[in-house]
Scaffold this motif. Structure first.
Motif, PDB file in Angstrom:
ATOM      1  N   ILE A   1      19.097  44.046  62.392  1.00  0.00           N
ATOM      2  CA  ILE A   1      18.855  43.262  61.181  1.00  0.00           C
ATOM      3  C   ILE A   1      17.678  42.333  61.440  1.00  0.00           C
ATOM      4  N   LYS A   2      17.132  41.805  60.370  1.00  0.00           N
ATOM      5  CA  LYS A   2      16.049  40.837  60.451  1.00  0.00           C
ATOM      6  C   LYS A   2      16.502  39.603  59.667  1.00  0.00           C
ATOM      7  N   ILE A   3      16.223  38.429  60.219  1.00  0.00           N
ATOM      8  CA  ILE A   3      16.589  37.193  59.531  1.00  0.00           C
ATOM      9  C   ILE A   3      15.333  36.354  59.332  1.00  0.00           C
ATOM     10  N   ASN A   4      15.013  36.084  58.070  1.00  0.00           N
ATOM     11  CA  ASN A   4      13.936  35.161  57.734  1.00  0.00           C
ATOM     12  C   ASN A   4      14.570  33.804  57.481  1.00  0.00           C
ATOM     13  N   THR A   5      13.943  32.747  57.939  1.00  0.00           N
ATOM     14  CA  THR A   5      14.483  31.409  57.744  1.00  0.00           C
ATOM     15  C   THR A   5      13.358  30.424  57.446  1.00  0.00           C
ATOM     16  N   TRP A   6      13.665  29.427  56.645  1.00  0.00           N
ATOM     17  CA  TRP A   6      12.690  28.408  56.277  1.00  0.00           C
ATOM     18  C   TRP A   6      13.441  27.153  55.845  1.00  0.00           C
ATOM     19  N   ILE A   7      12.752  26.031  55.860  1.00  0.00           N
ATOM     20  CA  ILE A   7      13.373  24.804  55.367  1.00  0.00           C
ATOM     21  C   ILE A   7      12.833  24.499  53.977  1.00  0.00           C
ATOM     22  N   ARG A   8      13.659  23.842  53.201  1.00  0.00           N
ATOM     23  CA  ARG A   8      13.226  23.356  51.892  1.00  0.00           C
ATOM     24  C   ARG A   8      12.522  22.018  52.096  1.00  0.00           C
ATOM     25  N   PRO A   9      11.737  21.596  51.120  1.00  0.00           N
ATOM     26  CA  PRO A   9      11.122  20.264  51.254  1.00  0.00           C
ATOM     27  C   PRO A   9      12.209  19.204  51.468  1.00  0.00           C
ATOM     28  N   VAL A  10      11.962  18.303  52.395  1.00  0.00           N
ATOM     29  CA  VAL A  10      12.944  17.278  52.728  1.00  0.00           C
ATOM     30  C   VAL A  10      13.068  16.296  51.574  1.00  0.00           C
ATOM     31  N   ALA A  11      14.326  16.054  51.165  1.00  0.00           N
ATOM     32  CA  ALA A  11      14.610  15.085  50.114  1.00  0.00           C
ATOM     33  C   ALA A  11      15.799  14.254  50.559  1.00  0.00           C
ATOM     34  N   GLY A  12      15.559  12.997  50.870  1.00  0.00           N
ATOM     35  CA  GLY A  12      16.643  12.143  51.325  1.00  0.00           C
ATOM     36  C   GLY A  12      16.977  12.379  52.782  1.00  0.00           C
ATOM     37  N   PRO A  13      18.216  12.094  53.167  1.00  0.00           N
ATOM     38  CA  PRO A  13      18.584  12.155  54.580  1.00  0.00           C
ATOM     39  C   PRO A  13      18.994  13.544  55.065  1.00  0.00           C
ATOM     40  N   ARG A  14      18.952  14.550  54.202  1.00  0.00           N
ATOM     41  CA  ARG A  14      19.425  15.876  54.590  1.00  0.00           C
ATOM     42  C   ARG A  14      18.275  16.866  54.731  1.00  0.00           C
ATOM     43  N   LEU A  15      18.448  17.764  55.678  1.00  0.00           N
ATOM     44  CA  LEU A  15      17.510  18.863  55.859  1.00  0.00           C
ATOM     45  C   LEU A  15      18.256  20.138  55.499  1.00  0.00           C
ATOM     46  N   GLN A  16      17.667  20.964  54.644  1.00  0.00           N
ATOM     47  CA  GLN A  16      18.318  22.199  54.235  1.00  0.00           C
ATOM     48  C   GLN A  16      17.507  23.381  54.727  1.00  0.00           C
ATOM     49  N   ARG A  17      18.174  24.291  55.426  1.00  0.00           N
ATOM     50  CA  ARG A  17      17.543  25.510  55.931  1.00  0.00           C
ATOM     51  C   ARG A  17      18.177  26.705  55.245  1.00  0.00           C
ATOM     52  N   ASP A  18      17.330  27.599  54.730  1.00  0.00           N
ATOM     53  CA  ASP A  18      17.787  28.814  54.061  1.00  0.00           C
ATOM     54  C   ASP A  18      17.522  30.019  54.940  1.00  0.00           C
ATOM     55  N   PHE A  19      18.335  31.043  54.754  1.00  0.00           N
ATOM     56  CA  PHE A  19      18.240  32.280  55.528  1.00  0.00           C
ATOM     57  C   PHE A  19      18.314  33.473  54.583  1.00  0.00           C
ATOM     58  N   GLU A  20      17.583  34.515  54.932  1.00  0.00           N
ATOM     59  CA  GLU A  20      17.629  35.789  54.224  1.00  0.00           C
ATOM     60  C   GLU A  20      17.885  36.850  55.285  1.00  0.00           C
ATOM     61  N   ILE A  21      18.940  37.636  55.095  1.00  0.00           N
ATOM     62  CA  ILE A  21      19.333  38.638  56.085  1.00  0.00           C
ATOM     63  C   ILE A  21      18.984  40.014  55.533  1.00  0.00           C
ATOM     64  N   LEU A  22      18.208  40.783  56.292  1.00  0.00           N
ATOM     65  CA  LEU A  22      17.743  42.086  55.831  1.00  0.00           C
ATOM     66  C   LEU A  22      18.161  43.197  56.780  1.00  0.00           C
ATOM     67  N   LYS A  23      18.451  44.349  56.204  1.00  0.00           N
ATOM     68  CA  LYS A  23      18.704  45.575  56.962  1.00  0.00           C
ATOM     69  C   LYS A  23      17.863  46.659  56.307  1.00  0.00           C
ATOM     70  N   ASP A  24      17.022  47.298  57.073  1.00  0.00           N
ATOM     71  CA  ASP A  24      16.107  48.318  56.541  1.00  0.00           C
ATOM     72  C   ASP A  24      15.292  47.773  55.371  1.00  0.00           C
ATOM     73  N   ASP A  25      14.785  46.555  55.516  1.00  0.00           N
ATOM     74  CA  ASP A  25      13.964  45.863  54.513  1.00  0.00           C
ATOM     75  C   ASP A  25      14.679  45.606  53.191  1.00  0.00           C
ATOM     76  N   LYS A  26      16.005  45.693  53.176  1.00  0.00           N
ATOM     77  CA  LYS A  26      16.789  45.390  51.980  1.00  0.00           C
ATOM     78  C   LYS A  26      17.619  44.129  52.263  1.00  0.00           C
ATOM     79  N   VAL A  27      17.584  43.186  51.326  1.00  0.00           N
ATOM     80  CA  VAL A  27      18.350  41.949  51.495  1.00  0.00           C
ATOM     81  C   VAL A  27      19.835  42.277  51.388  1.00  0.00           C
TER      82      VAL A  27
END
Length: 90
Positions: free
Chosen positions: A29-55
Motif C-alpha cells: 500500500i501507499k500512504i500519502n500524508t499532509w498537515i492542514r494549516p495550523v489553527a489554534g492549539p491543534r495540529l491536524q494530519r490527514d492520510f490517504e491510503i492507496l492500493k494499486d493507485d486506488k484510494v
C-alpha cells in the motif's frame, strides 16, 4: 527540533480511520500524508491510503503540543519547521 529538549511533547488526541477496502497480508500500500494549516492549539494530519493507485481509506489525527512542566497546551508551533511536517508520500 527536539521536543523533549524544549520540555514539549506531542499528544495524540483524536484518530479517525475510514477504510473502504482492506489490504491483504503482504499486499503493498501507499500512504500519502499532509498537515492542514495550523489553527489554534491543534495540529491536524490527514492520510490517504492507496492500493494499486486506488484510494481504499482515509484517516485524520489531531495532535496537541503539551508543555511537560505546566501540562498545558502550547500554541507555539513556531520553532518547528512546518515544511518538515508537510512532507508527503511516507
Amino acid at each position: 527540533m527536539d521536543t523533549l529538549k524544549n520540555q514539549m511533547i506531542w499528544v495524540l488526541t483524536r484518530k479517525i480511520v475510514q477504510m473502504d477496502d482492506w489490504p491483504k497480508w503482504g499486499e503493498k500500500i501507499k500512504i500519502n500524508t499532509w498537515i492542514r494549516p495550523v489553527a489554534g492549539p491543534r495540529l491536524q494530519r490527514d492520510f490517504e491510503i492507496l492500493k494499486d493507485d486506488k484510494v481504499i481509506g482515509q484517516a485524520t489525527t489531531n495532535w496537541i503540543l503539551l508543555d511537560i512542566n505546566t501540562r498545558k497546551m502550547s500554541r507555539d508551533f513556531g520553532y518547528f519547521s512546518m515544511e518538515s511536517l508537510r512532507q508527503k508520500n511516507h
